[in-house]
Design a protein around this motif. Structure first.
Motif, PDB file in Angstrom:
ATOM      1  N   HIS A 164      41.228  65.335  47.146  1.00 59.21           N
ATOM      2  CA  HIS A 164      41.620  65.313  45.736  1.00 59.21           C
ATOM      3  C   HIS A 164      42.199  66.653  45.301  1.00 59.21           C
ATOM      4  O   HIS A 164      43.204  66.714  44.595  1.00 59.21           O
ATOM      5  N   ASP A 165      41.557  67.732  45.726  1.00 54.77           N
ATOM      6  CA  ASP A 165      41.988  69.068  45.317  1.00 54.77           C
ATOM      7  C   ASP A 165      43.289  69.516  45.979  1.00 54.77           C
ATOM      8  O   ASP A 165      43.960  70.404  45.460  1.00 54.77           O
ATOM      9  N   SER A 166      43.653  68.916  47.106  1.00 63.81           N
ATOM     10  CA  SER A 166      44.837  69.387  47.829  1.00 63.81           C
ATOM     11  C   SER A 166      45.969  68.371  47.919  1.00 63.81           C
ATOM     12  O   SER A 166      47.077  68.712  48.324  1.00 63.81           O
ATOM     13  N   ARG A 167      45.734  67.150  47.513  1.00 65.51           N
ATOM     14  CA  ARG A 167      46.715  66.086  47.713  1.00 65.51           C
ATOM     15  C   ARG A 167      48.050  66.352  47.030  1.00 65.51           C
ATOM     16  O   ARG A 167      49.110  66.057  47.580  1.00 65.51           O
ATOM     17  N   ALA A 168      48.034  66.936  45.831  1.00 65.44           N
ATOM     18  CA  ALA A 168      49.291  67.200  45.114  1.00 65.44           C
ATOM     19  C   ALA A 168      50.177  68.177  45.879  1.00 65.44           C
ATOM     20  O   ALA A 168      51.407  68.082  45.829  1.00 65.44           O
ATOM     21  N   ASP A 169      49.559  69.107  46.594  1.00 65.48           N
ATOM     22  CA  ASP A 169      50.330  70.053  47.396  1.00 65.48           C
ATOM     23  C   ASP A 169      50.730  69.462  48.740  1.00 65.48           C
ATOM     24  O   ASP A 169      51.786  69.794  49.282  1.00 65.48           O
ATOM     25  N   LEU A 170      49.897  68.610  49.308  1.00 62.63           N
ATOM     26  CA  LEU A 170      50.156  68.080  50.646  1.00 62.63           C
ATOM     27  C   LEU A 170      51.106  66.890  50.671  1.00 62.63           C
ATOM     28  O   LEU A 170      51.970  66.807  51.548  1.00 62.63           O
ATOM     29  N   LEU A 171      50.960  65.971  49.748  1.00 61.48           N
ATOM     30  CA  LEU A 171      51.748  64.736  49.815  1.00 61.48           C
ATOM     31  C   LEU A 171      53.257  64.941  49.871  1.00 61.48           C
ATOM     32  O   LEU A 171      53.935  64.255  50.644  1.00 61.48           O
ATOM     33  N   PRO A 172      53.836  65.863  49.085  1.00 62.68           N
ATOM     34  CA  PRO A 172      55.293  66.031  49.181  1.00 62.68           C
ATOM     35  C   PRO A 172      55.778  66.416  50.579  1.00 62.68           C
ATOM     36  O   PRO A 172      56.893  66.105  50.961  1.00 62.68           O
ATOM     37  N   ARG A 173      54.935  67.040  51.378  1.00 62.44           N
ATOM     38  CA  ARG A 173      55.308  67.461  52.732  1.00 62.44           C
ATOM     39  C   ARG A 173      55.267  66.311  53.730  1.00 62.44           C
ATOM     40  O   ARG A 173      55.741  66.434  54.858  1.00 62.44           O
ATOM     41  N   TYR A 174      54.660  65.189  53.332  1.00 63.58           N
ATOM     42  CA  TYR A 174      54.446  64.076  54.253  1.00 63.58           C
ATOM     43  C   TYR A 174      55.033  62.759  53.759  1.00 63.58           C
ATOM     44  O   TYR A 174      54.614  61.702  54.206  1.00 63.58           O
ATOM     45  N   GLY A 175      55.945  62.807  52.840  1.00 64.13           N
ATOM     46  CA  GLY A 175      56.592  61.574  52.392  1.00 64.13           C
ATOM     47  C   GLY A 175      56.194  61.091  51.016  1.00 64.13           C
ATOM     48  O   GLY A 175      56.577  60.000  50.610  1.00 64.13           O
ATOM     49  N   GLY A 176      55.410  61.858  50.284  1.00 59.00           N
ATOM     50  CA  GLY A 176      55.063  61.516  48.917  1.00 59.00           C
ATOM     51  C   GLY A 176      53.976  60.462  48.809  1.00 59.00           C
ATOM     52  O   GLY A 176      53.329  60.092  49.795  1.00 59.00           O
ATOM     53  N   PRO A 177      53.799  59.945  47.587  1.00 55.93           N
ATOM     54  CA  PRO A 177      52.719  58.989  47.314  1.00 55.93           C
ATOM     55  C   PRO A 177      52.755  57.733  48.189  1.00 55.93           C
ATOM     56  O   PRO A 177      51.704  57.194  48.533  1.00 55.93           O
ATOM     57  N   ALA A 178      53.939  57.281  48.572  1.00 62.71           N
ATOM     58  CA  ALA A 178      54.025  56.078  49.406  1.00 62.71           C
ATOM     59  C   ALA A 178      53.363  56.288  50.767  1.00 62.71           C
ATOM     60  O   ALA A 178      52.876  55.335  51.384  1.00 62.71           O
ATOM     61  N   ALA A 179      53.321  57.523  51.225  1.00 64.15           N
ATOM     62  CA  ALA A 179      52.740  57.825  52.535  1.00 64.15           C
ATOM     63  C   ALA A 179      51.290  58.302  52.430  1.00 64.15           C
ATOM     64  O   ALA A 179      50.707  58.713  53.435  1.00 64.15           O
ATOM     65  N   GLU A 180      50.687  58.214  51.230  1.00 68.15           N
ATOM     66  CA  GLU A 180      49.334  58.735  51.073  1.00 68.15           C
ATOM     67  C   GLU A 180      48.305  58.092  51.998  1.00 68.15           C
ATOM     68  O   GLU A 180      47.494  58.820  52.591  1.00 68.15           O
ATOM     69  N   PRO A 181      48.290  56.782  52.174  1.00 64.48           N
ATOM     70  CA  PRO A 181      47.254  56.223  53.066  1.00 64.48           C
ATOM     71  C   PRO A 181      47.313  56.797  54.487  1.00 64.48           C
ATOM     72  O   PRO A 181      46.280  57.157  55.050  1.00 64.48           O
ATOM     73  N   GLN A 182      48.520  56.909  55.045  1.00 59.99           N
ATOM     74  CA  GLN A 182      48.653  57.449  56.397  1.00 59.99           C
ATOM     75  C   GLN A 182      48.329  58.937  56.430  1.00 59.99           C
ATOM     76  O   GLN A 182      47.654  59.418  57.350  1.00 59.99           O
ATOM     77  N   THR A 183      48.803  59.670  55.432  1.00 60.98           N
ATOM     78  CA  THR A 183      48.577  61.116  55.386  1.00 60.98           C
ATOM     79  C   THR A 183      47.092  61.412  55.207  1.00 60.98           C
ATOM     80  O   THR A 183      46.515  62.226  55.933  1.00 60.98           O
ATOM     81  N   ARG A 184      46.480  60.751  54.248  1.00 65.93           N
ATOM     82  CA  ARG A 184      45.049  60.946  54.014  1.00 65.93           C
ATOM     83  C   ARG A 184      44.252  60.574  55.261  1.00 65.93           C
ATOM     84  O   ARG A 184      43.322  61.265  55.659  1.00 65.93           O
ATOM     85  N   GLY A 185      44.645  59.483  55.904  1.00 64.95           N
ATOM     86  CA  GLY A 185      43.965  59.055  57.121  1.00 64.95           C
ATOM     87  C   GLY A 185      44.065  60.082  58.244  1.00 64.95           C
ATOM     88  O   GLY A 185      43.090  60.323  58.964  1.00 64.95           O
TER      89      GLY A 185
END
Length: 146
Positions: A96-117
Motif C-alpha cells: 500500500h505504501d509503495s504501490r503508487a511509486d511502483l505501479l507506473p514502472r510495471y505497466g500501471g494499474p492494469a498490471a497491479e495483480p501481476q506486479t503485486r504478485g
C-alpha cells in the motif's frame, strides 16, 4: 576478500540448489524497487534499521577487481534483526505504501495483480531466506550486480 568472491562463482545449477535449500536468494535486477518496498522513498525514507537492510543494507566490502560493485555484509545479529522484521512485516501495508511509486514502472494499474504478485513472491522468498540464515546463526553476503 577472495572467499566472498568465490561465493558468487558457482554455475546456475549449484546456485539453484542453494536457493531450494534457502541458502541463497536471487532477486531480479530491480533492487531499488525492492528497496522502496521495505525502506520507502523520499520524502518518506525510513530510518536506518532492519527494514533498510533487507536489500541494500550491509557493510560494504570492496571487490578485488576495480569497478566491480562491493559486497554487502550483514552480521548474524543484523541478519536476525532483518528476519524478525520480515516475520512481522505486513506485506499488504508495505505494498500500500509503495504501490503508487511502483505501479507506473510495471505497466500501471492494469498490471497491479501481476506486479503485486511478483513482489509478494519475492517477499516470501526473502522472508524464508532470512529466517533460515537467522536460525542457523549465519551472516548474509549480498552482491548487487546490474
Amino acid at each position: 576478500m577472495r572467499s566472498l568472491e568465490r561465493l558468487f562463482q558457482d554455475d546456475w545449477d549449484t546456485v539453484r540448489g542453494r536457493i531450494n535449500r534457502r541458502r541463497e536468494e536471487v532477486l531480479d535486477q530491480r533492487y531499488l524497487d525492492h528497496e522502496l518496498l521495505y525502506a520507502g522513498s523520499p520524502p518518506h525514507l525510513a530510518e536506518d534499521g532492519p527494514h533498510a537492510q533487507v536489500v541494500l543494507g550491509g557493510r560494504p566490502v570492496f571487490h578485488s577487481e576495480l569497478g566491480m560493485p562491493p559486497f554487502l555484509l550483514l552480521t548474524p545479529a543484523e541478519t536476525a534483526a532483518v528476519a524478525g522484521f520480515l516475520a512481522s512485516a505486513d506485506f499488504a501495508a508495505l505494498w500500500h505504501d509503495s504501490r503508487a511509486d511502483l505501479l507506473p514502472r510495471y505497466g500501471g494499474p492494469a498490471a497491479e495483480p501481476q506486479t503485486r504478485g511478483a513482489f509478494a513472491a519475492a517477499h516470501r522468498d526473502l522472508k524464508e531466506f532470512y529466517a533460515h540464515a537467522s536460525a542457523s546463526g549465519e551472516a548474509v553476503v549480498k552482491w548487487l550486480l546490474l
